[in-house]
Each structure stands twice: as structure tokens, then as C-alpha cells.
Scaffold this active site. Structure first.
Site, short mmCIF file in Angstrom:
data_model
loop_
_atom_site.label_atom_id
_atom_site.label_comp_id
_atom_site.label_asym_id
_atom_site.label_seq_id
_atom_site.Cartn_x
_atom_site.Cartn_y
_atom_site.Cartn_z
N PRO A 120 0.82 -1.21 0.00
CA PRO A 120 0.00 0.00 0.00
C PRO A 120 0.86 1.26 0.00
CG PRO A 120 -0.87 -1.59 1.56
CD PRO A 120 0.44 -2.15 1.06
N CYS A 121 0.45 2.24 -0.79
CA CYS A 121 1.32 3.39 -1.05
C CYS A 121 1.04 4.59 -0.16
CB CYS A 121 1.18 3.81 -2.52
SG CYS A 121 -0.48 4.44 -2.93
N GLN A 122 0.01 4.53 0.71
CA GLN A 122 -0.38 5.72 1.45
C GLN A 122 0.77 6.29 2.29
OE1 GLN A 122 -2.08 2.95 1.20
NE2 GLN A 122 -4.27 3.34 0.86
N TYR A 124 3.87 6.34 1.65
CA TYR A 124 4.90 6.99 0.84
C TYR A 124 4.37 8.19 0.05
CZ TYR A 124 7.18 2.44 1.55
OH TYR A 124 7.73 1.31 2.09
N SER A 125 3.06 8.27 -0.11
CA SER A 125 2.50 9.29 -1.01
C SER A 125 2.66 10.68 -0.43
CB SER A 125 1.02 9.01 -1.28
OG SER A 125 0.24 9.34 -0.16
#
Length: 419
Positions: A120-122, A124-125
Site C-alpha cells: 500500500p502506497c499511502q 509513501y505518497s
């Protein structure tokens, strides 16, 4: 290497956008691992599609899209050992041994060619960090790449594909990225990283992602840059053949197309022979939302300008935050060659994805969002319970890798494996 059908394991699989590209390119899925239950149902339904298609029984899948059979009845047509390749567990220390056991069963001792996926990218975003008091530093998802490494170590695939947001390179001043590359390298992989832009790979959307490709050093592969693959089209092409809707309208199963599609929807494989339109449903909008949407559409169509929140009439300004996310209302511009990025926040509201037709006066439908992500129209997004679940569908679509871009990655990987 030979010209066999290469296999892969899909970690953090989501709804299967990345897997769709690899499946189209002839790869065989050993298993998909995903923690979200609704997304796992979507993966099973897509597995059912491919199984029935490959066994000349596509009419059974069409019957499901038409609402003639239930999800349970659809799944009853598929061998349980195939559906069981979807593993609904969170990847982590608590579950890894269980997942390993299931993967071992499904691989039947075969050597694994490829592992694909991205945590899941949250964490790093840039958007996620901007909303977080500690810039997401304490978020445990920052370290899911350690779990990815555990699977590389366990299955020792020839290659891997790791996908994530651009913010991965800058998160924690780049330390996560550097640690990740070092860790993967210590497992015996040569690493190449690329920034892929979806609109340069046939997708009508601005979406940049970082792709790490690793291959075992002994393979001594020459890893070239990606070649662009553009399909000339406008964003309006994804709307043209879909029936008009008002806010809150639509039919989950099933509707008819308004007309024949334009070349893009066929070239991009959005319409590919199954002429059953599903999930062209949109959320209801409040009277206030619709007033704002009209202002945003008129401003764009007449002046080619984006609406800034502070420029709204005072009676329509209800948010206290007037300094950030000032463009929270945004039209999906029909005359451009790519839309704004479709993200998972679309599951919470559609303000950033306003339909350009002022007469429809709504945010985009599930099917329109899926088309912007290049999902084919026969790709059905499930909820936990059978039936319409706009929220679950929007979330899965926003989190996905666009299948067209995934297909370009898969073709690239296949050429390397065949070298």
C-alpha cells in the site's frame, strides 16, 4: 531461456490490475495474496472469467454480468482449487507461514519465475504525508518492503516487479528507498528503477509510478529502458458510448451501450466482445455539490480554467480549510489526452472527478473511473456482499495499477525472461 508460459505470485494484489496485464501477456498466476476481502472477491470473479473463457464457456460469465446467476452460482462453476489461489490474508509476520504453506501447495514444487506487487502506497505518497502530523513516519506500512523481501528470499524468483508511488523515493529523505534497494541487492538481485507514466502506455490518465525490476545476477540480463506506447485519443472517448445518467442513477447489472464505441475503446480493449455494460452507476450528490459542479464545468468549458475553492460564492463555501487542496473540485476535461490521476479517495467523494457534461451534473460513475484506469468493461468489481458497492469498487479502482500499463510491463518482463 525457453518460450514456456512463465508463472508469477502477486503480492498485495488489490483488485488485480497488475495481474490483469500479466495474464493477458501469457503469464500463469500461481496465487494472489490480498488482505481486502472485497478485492479478493473481485480477484475470484476475474479468475472465473478467465477459466470460463479458456474452456469455451464464456456464456456462463455473461450470465453473471446479466444478473441471471448469482456470485455463488458463478463460483460453483469453477474448481475450488483454482478459486483457492486467492489468499485473503494480510502479509506480515503473523500470517507469513500460513501464506507460505498455501503458496507451496499451489506451486506444487514448481520454480517461481516472477513475484510482482507493491505494498500500500499511502505511507509513501505526498498527499498522505501532507495530511499526517508526523509525515507518516510512524506508519507501519513504511516497512512492508521487508515483508516483500521475505517472499523473495523464500521463493527466489528469477525476477521481481515492485510498483509504488513516486513519493517512495523522497519519503523519510529517501532512506526507505535506499534501504529497500540495498536489501533486494543483498538477496542476489540486480536492480533497475524506472518512472513510468501511464499516459505514455495507452492510459488516458496522468499517473506516474516508480517500478523496480530485479533479476538474479547470474542471469546477466541487459535491462533496457521502457518504450512508450501511445494510443491517440481524448478523454471524451471513454464517455461517448455510455448512457447519460443523473446523480445517483445507474444500473449495476446490466445496461446497454448508447452506441458503438470509438476506436480507442476497442484498441485499449475496454470493449472486447462482451457487449454487457455493468457498474455504470454514480453516487448521489447533494444540491450544494451539484451547484458547485455546474460552476466548475462552466468555468472549464467556457474559460478553460479550474475552479479554486476560494472563488466560490460564500454560501457554497463550507470547508474551514481554505489554504490547501483549493482545487478539490475538478472536472474530468474531455478534450485533453489524459485525465487527472484516479486515486482511492474517489471512494469518499467524487468532487475531484466531475463529469464534463453539465446536463448530467454528477461525479463520474464506477465504470467511467474503471475506463480511465484502462480496466476492460467485462472486469467486474465486487463488494463483500453480492450487489452494488460503489465505495468498494471505487477504492479498488483508485488503488490499482492500470491494466494497459501492467501489460506493457509484462511484455517487457517476458522479453527479458525469453532472452
Amino acid at each position: 531461456m525457453n518460450n514456456k508460459n512463465f508463472n508469477y505470485i502477486d503480492l498485495f494484489a488489490g483488485a488485480g490490475g497488475l495481474s490483469e496485464g500479466f495474464k493477458r501477456s501469457g503469464f500463469e498466476a500461481i496465487a494472489h495474496v490480498e488482505m481486502d476481502k472485497a478485492a479478493c472477491y473481485t480477484l475470484k470473479t476475474r479468475i472465473a472469467y478467465y477459466h470460463l473463457k479458456e474452456n469455451n464457456r464464456i456464456k456462463d460469465y455473461i450470465a453473471y454480468l446479466e444478473g441471471k446467476i448469482t456470485r455463488e452460482e458463478l463460483y460453483s462453476l469453477i474448481p475450488s482449487k483454482i478459486l483457492d489461489t486467492v489468499i485473503n490474508l494480510p502479509i506480515g509476520l503473523e500470517n507469513n507461514e500460513t501464506i507460505f504453506s498455501k503458496l507451496d501447495k499451489h506451486s506444487s514444487g514448481r520454480e517461481i519465475d516472477l513475484i510482482v506487487g507493491g505494498p500500500p502506497c499511502q505511507a509513501y505518497s505526498l498527499a498522505g504525508r501532507s495530511r499526517s502530523k508526523d509525515k507518516m513516519v510512524a506508519d507501519p506500512r513504511n516497512y512492508l518492503f521487508l515483508q516483500y523481501a521475505n517472499y523473495l528470499q523464500k521463493y527466489n524468483p528469477k525476477m521481481f516487479v515492485f510498483e509504488n508511488v513516486l513519493g517512495l523515493k523522497s519519503a523519510n529523505e529517501g532512506r526507505y528507498f535506499k534501504t529497500m534497494v540495498t536489501l533486494f541487492s543483498n538477496l542476489g538481485y540486480e536492480i533497475a528503477d524506472f518512472i513510468l507514466e501511464a499516459d505514455k502506455h495507452g492510459v488516458l490518465q496522468k499517473r506516474k509510478r516508480i517500478i523496480l525490476i530485479g533479476h538474479k545476477r547470474h542471469l546477466k540480463l541487459n535491462v533496457p529502458d521502457f518504450e512508450s506506447f501511445e494510443i491517440k485519443a481524448k478523454v471524451s472517448d471513454i464517455f461517448a458510448d455510455l448512457p447519460s445518467l443523473n446523480a445517483g442513477e445507474g444500473v449495476n447489472k446490466y445496461a446497454s451501450y448508447k452506441c458503438d464505441g470509438n476506436p480507442y475503446v476497442y484498441d485499449a480493449k475496454l470493449r472486447n466482445g462482451i457487449e454487457v455494460l455493468t457498474q455504470h452507476v454514480c453516487r448521489p450528490n447533494t444540491k450544494q455539490d451539484k451547484e458547485i459542479y455546474k460552476i466548475a464545468v462552466e468555468l472549464w468549458l467556457n474559460k478553460n480554467e479550474r475552479l479554486q475553492y476560494d472563488n466560490l460564492p460564500d454560501n457554497l463555501k463550507t470547508h474551514k480549510n481554505r489554504t490547501t487542496f483549493c482545487d478539490r473540485f475538478k472536472v474530468v476535461a474531455p478534450e485533453l489526452e489524459s485525465s487527472q490521476t484516479v486515486v482511492a479517495h474517489i471512494a469518499k467523494d467524487g468532487h475531484y472527478y466531475i463529469h464534463p457534461d453539465i446536463h448530467q451534473n454528477r461525479s463520474i460513475s464506477v465504470r467511467e473511473a474503471a475506463r480511465l484506469q484502462s480496466f476492460p468493461d467485462d472486469f467486474y468489481f465486487e463488494g463483500v456482499k453480492e450487489g452494488t458497492s460503489r465505495t468498494a469498487a471505487f477504492k479498488q479502482i483508485g488503488n490499482a495499477v492500470p491494466p494497459l500499463m501492467a501489460e506493457r510491463i509484462a511484455i517487457y518482463i517476458k522479453r527479458l525472461l525469453q532472452a
